[in-house]
Design a protein around this motif. Structure first.
Motif: not given
Length: 102
Positions: A1-14, A45-48, A67-75
């Motif tokens: 997947m492109r660097q400017d997109r992230q899987r929807l499930d991952k983004w919702l979790w992050f 599904k990719p989100v940007a 506004l941003g794509l996460g790198e981890r599930r933080g606080p």
């Protein structure tokens, strides 16, 4: 997947809309998530940045702009930086000329 997109499930979790990534995938599969007004059909599904994600949760329906794509599930404060709540833009006062009872 492109660097400017992230899987929807991952983004919702992050972004802390779901406690686990599998619960995020279930929200999507059950039809509770839309991206830019279109029902999300798959967890992959990719989100940007700039996309509008709508989640129909049990307690409320939330519309947020990515506004941003996460790198981890933080606080929670860190997760909050990933989106802007669009419902915060709604006026708090009734529109001028509306009838209110008090």
């Amino acid at each position: 997947m492109r660097q400017d997109r992230q899987r929807l499930d991952k983004w919702l979790w992050f972004a802390r809309f779901a406690k686990t990534r599998s619960l995020a995938a279930r929200l999507i599969a059950d039809g509770y998530v839309r991206v830019n007004g279109q029902r999300a059909e798959a967890a992959a599904k990719p989100v940007a940045v700039g996309d509008v994600v709508t989640v129909a949760a049990a307690h409320a329906t939330l519309a947020v702009r990515v506004l941003g794509l996460g790198e981890r599930r933080g606080p929670a404060p860190e997760a909050r930086l990933l989106y802007a709540d669009l419902s915060a833009d709604a006026p708090a006062d009734p529109p001028a000329g509306s009838v209110t009872r008090g």
